[in-house]
Scaffold this motif. Structure first.
Motif: not given
Length: 283
Positions: A111, A114-115, A117-119, A121-122, A125
């Motif tokens: 988790q 994943d968090a 990786q998401k941060a 990517e954000e 972006r």
């Protein structure tokens, strides 16, 4: 016919030998009993008969010790079996608990990954979006510059003003340069970290000037000036005036100081590093 045929015999019939023997035995038994009774009555001083007792067997002590040892050994075996059973139960419980903890740790790590990786990517972006906005703003500014003369170009001429800062402008510039190397933190207003508008606001505070907190409002403060007529202490902005997403302080010599991002922190850069959209003068 004989002359003695009808003369009856006067002799008694013979008894059988078996009957005689029985009668003789009975008579003998009676006489013997009477003789014993008489003898007993004639000798009253005879010693009384002794009572006979049976001797009980004595338990062998070696046998008793062996039985006791067997019982103790059986009890010890039972206790050892109980202890083994309890240890086995504890080991099984420990294995189960360790497996559950390992599974939870793995899930938590996944988790977290994943968090992160998401941060990332954000952030990527957002950075890409900012680069695209800056490119669009530059293209728009270039088009405007090509179609109309820049403000103040007739009196200021081409290029930026490189004269040293004095007075309030010097206080603003000196403060901004003193913060170079500190961290960029969103929402930071000092003294150890700043964001872009927090740095500009703190710098102007050194000159006794109160500015709005957000970059959008700072980009519309004061009077608009041309990028070709900048003076130390002017506020540079990126994006549209009144809705800018980034601001910095012009420090002269074609350079600015700004809190760029979390990667670079507060830096001093040339205008060519990231050309601003416009500028305003508050002094």
């Amino acid at each position: 016919m004989s002359l003695t045929a009808h003369i009856p015999s006067h002799r008694k019939p013979r008894r059988s030998a078996s009957k005689l023997a029985v009668r003789a035995g009975v008579a003998g038994g009676v006489l013997s009993t009477l003789a014993m009774a008489g003898t007993a009555s004639a000798t009253p001083s005879a010693e009384p008969a002794h009572e006979t007792t049976l001797e009980m067997p004595v338990l062998n002590m070696d046998l008793a010790a062996e039985v006791s040892s067997s019982v103790a050994k059986a009890a010890e075996n039972t206790r050892a079996a109980a202890v083994d059973g309890e240890l086995n139960a504890l080991e099984e419980s420990a294995r189960t608990g360790a497996a559950a903890e390992a599974k939870k740790a793995k899930e938590d790590a996944q988790q977290k990954a994943d968090a992160e990786q998401k941060a990332k990517e954000e952030a990527d972006r957002k950075a890409e979006s900012e680069r695209a906005n800056r490119s669009s703003a530059r293209a728009s500014l270039s088009a405007k510059s090509a179609s109309a003369p820049s403000e103040g170009s007739s009196s200021q001429g081409s290029g930026t003003v490189s004269a040293p800062a004095t007075g309030s402008a010097a206080a603003i510039v000196n403060f901004a340069r003193a913060q170079v190397g500190k961290a960029y933190v969103t929402g930071g207003t000092g003294p150890s970290s700043f964001d872009c508008s927090g740095l500009v606001q703190a710098a102007y505070r050194q000159a006794g000037i109160s500015l709005p907190r957000m970059s959008q409002a700072q980009s519309s403060a004061g009077t608009s000036v041309s990028l070709n007529a900048l003076q130390p202490g002017d506020i540079l902005y990126w994006g549209a005036k009144g809705s800018a997403y980034h601001v910095a302080v012009y420090v002269g010599g074609g350079k600015f100081v700004g809190a760029q991002n979390s990667s670079t922190g507060i830096v001093e850069r040339s205008l060519s590093y990231d050309k601003p959209t416009g500028a305003v003068r508050v002094l």
